[in-house]
Each structure stands twice: as C-alpha cells, then as structure tokens.
Design an enzyme around this catalytic site. Structure first.
Site, short mmCIF file in Angstrom:
data_model
loop_
_atom_site.label_atom_id
_atom_site.label_comp_id
_atom_site.label_asym_id
_atom_site.label_seq_id
_atom_site.Cartn_x
_atom_site.Cartn_y
_atom_site.Cartn_z
N ASN A 275 6.51 -45.97 9.69
CA ASN A 275 6.46 -45.93 11.15
C ASN A 275 5.09 -45.44 11.60
O ASN A 275 4.21 -45.18 10.77
CB ASN A 275 7.58 -45.06 11.71
CG ASN A 275 7.54 -43.65 11.15
OD1 ASN A 275 6.59 -42.91 11.38
ND2 ASN A 275 8.57 -43.28 10.39
N LYS B 5 21.97 -36.11 20.34
CA LYS B 5 21.47 -35.84 18.99
C LYS B 5 21.70 -34.39 18.61
O LYS B 5 22.08 -34.09 17.47
CB LYS B 5 19.98 -36.19 18.90
CG LYS B 5 19.39 -36.00 17.50
CD LYS B 5 17.98 -36.57 17.41
CE LYS B 5 17.44 -36.42 15.98
NZ LYS B 5 16.09 -37.02 15.84
#
Length: 402
Positions: A209, A338
């Site tokens: 990434n 999250k």
C-alpha cells in the site's frame, strides 16, 4: 513550561529569516528568554538591530570578535541555554552540522554545544528532496537533533512543494513540547507499528500500500522524547530511525505480529502500520511467467489482525492500546465501529481519500475516539499530531482526563 527557559536562536540565511522576528516575539510572549545569533546569510535578509530590538539582548554574529570572546565566548554561548533553536536551518547549515564543520560562529557554537538542538529546515523543494539533504537529515536525527519538518505549499522561488519553514505557531508548539516532555513516560515501555507490509506473491512481486511510515515514526520519536522505552516495529521504509528508538524491521503482517507479541509485556501499543488485509494464500517459489495466456488467478487469504490480537491478549495486554483507522468516507463513524470491533482503547481516525496529504504526505487531520467521546484535531504536521498524541498518552498514565 517554556516560561523562563533560555533559548539561543540561530538564524540561518534565506528569505524565511524574516519569520524569525515573529518567532522571537511569540517565544517571548510565552515567557522564554531569547538570545540570537545571526549568520552572515541571515544578515542579508534582516539586521542585527531588528533582532536585538525584539530579544532585548545583543545579537551575536562574529566568531573572531575579541570583545565577544572576552565577554561571552562561543563556548559559553553554546552552553548557557536550555535549547538551541536553528530557524531557518538552510541546506548548507544542515550539511555543515552533519559534517561537524566549524567555520563560523553558528557552526562553532553548534559543534561545541552540550545542550539540546532543534532545527527548522527551510529550502527549495528540490533541495529538500535531494539525496544529500536526506543523508544529512538522517545523520542529524541519529545524533539526537530535534527536527520541526518544513511545511508544504508555495515557496518563495515560485515552486510548490515541501520546504517552506514551518509555521511560527508550530515551531513554538514544538519548543513547548520539548520543555514539557522530560520524564512524562519514564519507566514506560511502548511498541509502535509503522509503515506498510509487503505480502509476497512470488520472489519479485508483492501486495502493498501507499503508507510512508512517517506518522508512525513521528509517534515513536515523540514517545521516546517523553522518556518511554520505544520498540518501533517497521515495515519497509526509507526513514531514519528516530533517536533513542529501537527499530525492528519486518516485511509481512505475520512477521509484524510475531515481533509485536515478542515485545510484550508493554505499557503502550500504538498500531499505526497500514497492514495489508490480505495476502496470497500461497506465495509461489519461482517468478510467475507471462505465457501469452490469461493472468494467473490470485487466491487471497486474510492476514492476522495485529490490533485486535494485542487488544485481546489477556494478561499480556498493554495498559493502553491505540489503533489507527485509515478511512475514505464516514471517517468518525467507521472509526467508532473499528474501536468496538477491535477492542482497543482509542482509535485515531484519519481521512486517506484522494486529495489528502495523509498517505505519503507531511500533514494529517485526525479524530481521537475514546470512551469519553470524540475530539477532532485541526490539521497539523505529522510531527505535531505525534506530539499531541504523546501528550494525551502521558495524561492518561498520570490519571488526568483525556
């Protein structure tokens, strides 16, 4: 507290030297005692008289001044301060510092100094990105020099990019943090994950990434500056190891998890790394060849969840577990989800959508999500975010409200 602290301000050359006048005013407003050293380059942009009128003290510039050496001397000048602040720090001055040169008063004072030094670089974007400047920056960081990273934007030369002197307010904040930091986390151990992970497909290809690791490295540096023992578990980056930080290099999510668990017990865990969610189910031993046919099918499997594993590690669980949530939409809402799913104490949610500077850039805008609510912090440099987070962590362990 910065009040009554003695700061020696070394003013380098460059158009940004004019900002040093405002910097002197702001430091003195906070109660600091400022003495200034004006380089020959700095004197091309501002005068000793303008500097002295704001410091209320004599401005020094000449290494070979008989009067100055008799009255003060470069050795005393370098050691009678609580902090030496170099603003602006030009590419030339940084190179001389890295090489240990001492050809004028500024470099002689810096080489003779036994007090902390903080630099605020300012230069053209190409100079800032030049390999020589990067090498010099790595040397200075390893030598324990504090760095207030330059800002990005329009430069005096007409170009656009990183290299502009940090805002005066940010420099003052950095100085305040420096004086507030000693001992806040002494005796505490922190582990920080940073950077990307590389998940092998074959010997030459991998899934990754865009994470640069800058935010994680800045947090590791800020925690170390507060006295914590810091283990930085880093995916592949080209960043220098922060001063007083122990770096453990890894590539894959599996390696990062293994190294993280090996650092337990710890008091603090800050999971900043952009860990790949998936990896190839089985990495191929030899390079996959193109045979003029359709691309090979890539079967993926889920990587271990490092944040969740640390959050639910039982008796070995760190006292404070902090995760980062990189989101492109519904930033706060997704961050809250999250936090609940992972079982961590805090989530730092940030926007990584296209057009932001978060992934790979120098700035960040975050929301701190805790059981007490949500704080939306103003956009800041990644170092500024790191200092603010380190301060919050220190307050947590001092049982002050977050």
């Amino acid at each position: 507290m910065i009040q009554n602290k003695r700061i020696l301000l070394i003013i380098g050359g460059g158009i940004a030297a004019y900002k040093s006048l405002d910097l002197i005013r702001r430091l003195r407003e906070q109660g600091a005692k400022v003495q200034a050293l004006l380089t020959a380059g700095g004197a091309e942009f501002i005068t000793p008289l303008s500097v002295s009128s704001l410091t209320g003290e004599k401005t020094y510039s000449d290494l070979f001044s008989l009067t100055d050496e008799a009255e003060m001397g470069h050795i005393r000048l370098s050691r009678e301060s609580d902090l030496i602040l170099v603003a602006p720090a030009t590419a030339d001055l940084m190179a001389k510092m890295a090489a240990g040169l001492a050809g004028d008063l500024a470099t002689t004072v810096l080489l003779a100094a036994n007090v902390p030094v903080m630099i605020c670089p300012s230069m053209n974007v190409e100079m800032w990105n030049h390999p020589a400047t990067k090498r010099n920056m790595n040397v200075l960081r390893k030598d324990g020099i504090q760095v207030v990273a330059p800002a990005a934007g329009d430069l005096a030369c007409g170009e656009v990019g990183q290299g502009r002197l940090a805002d005066v307010a940010d420099i003052v904040k950095a100085a305040q943090f420096f004086f507030d930091r000693p001992g806040m986390l002494t005796g505490k151990k922190a582990l920080v994950t940073a950077g990307p992970t590389y998940e092998a497909i074959d010997p030459v290809r991998y899934i990754a990434n865009r994470s640069s690791g800058k935010q994680g490295y800045a947090i590791a540096a800020a925690l170390a500056a507060t006295g914590a023992e810091v283990a930085l578990i880093s995916g592949p980056t080209s960043l220098a190891v922060p001063f007083n930080v122990h770096r453990i290099n890894v590539e894959s999510a599996d390696q990062m998890l293994e190294s993280s668990m090996a650092e337990l017990p710890a008091d603090i865990a800050v999971c900043v790394a952009a860990v790949a969610d998936w990896r190839a189910e089985k990495a191929v031993e030899h390079k996959i060849k193109k045979n003029g046919k359709n691309p090979p099918a890539l079967k993926l499997t889920t990587n271990p969840d490092i944040l969740q594993t640390l959050s639910k590690s039982g008796k070995m669980r760190p006292g404070l577990v902090i995760g980062f949530a990189a989101e492109t939409e519904n930033i706060v809402k997704n961050g809250q989800k999250k936090r609940g799913k992972k079982g961590c104490d805090w989530i730092v949610a940030n926007d990584v959508s296209p057009g932001t500077e978060t992934m790979g850039g120098a700035r960040n805008s975050v929301h701190l999500i805790t059981d007490k609510g949500i704080e939306s912090w103003p956009e800041d440099t990644k170092e500024g975010v790191a200092r603010a987070l380190a301060k919050r962590i220190s307050e947590y362990f001092q049982k002050e409200p977050v």
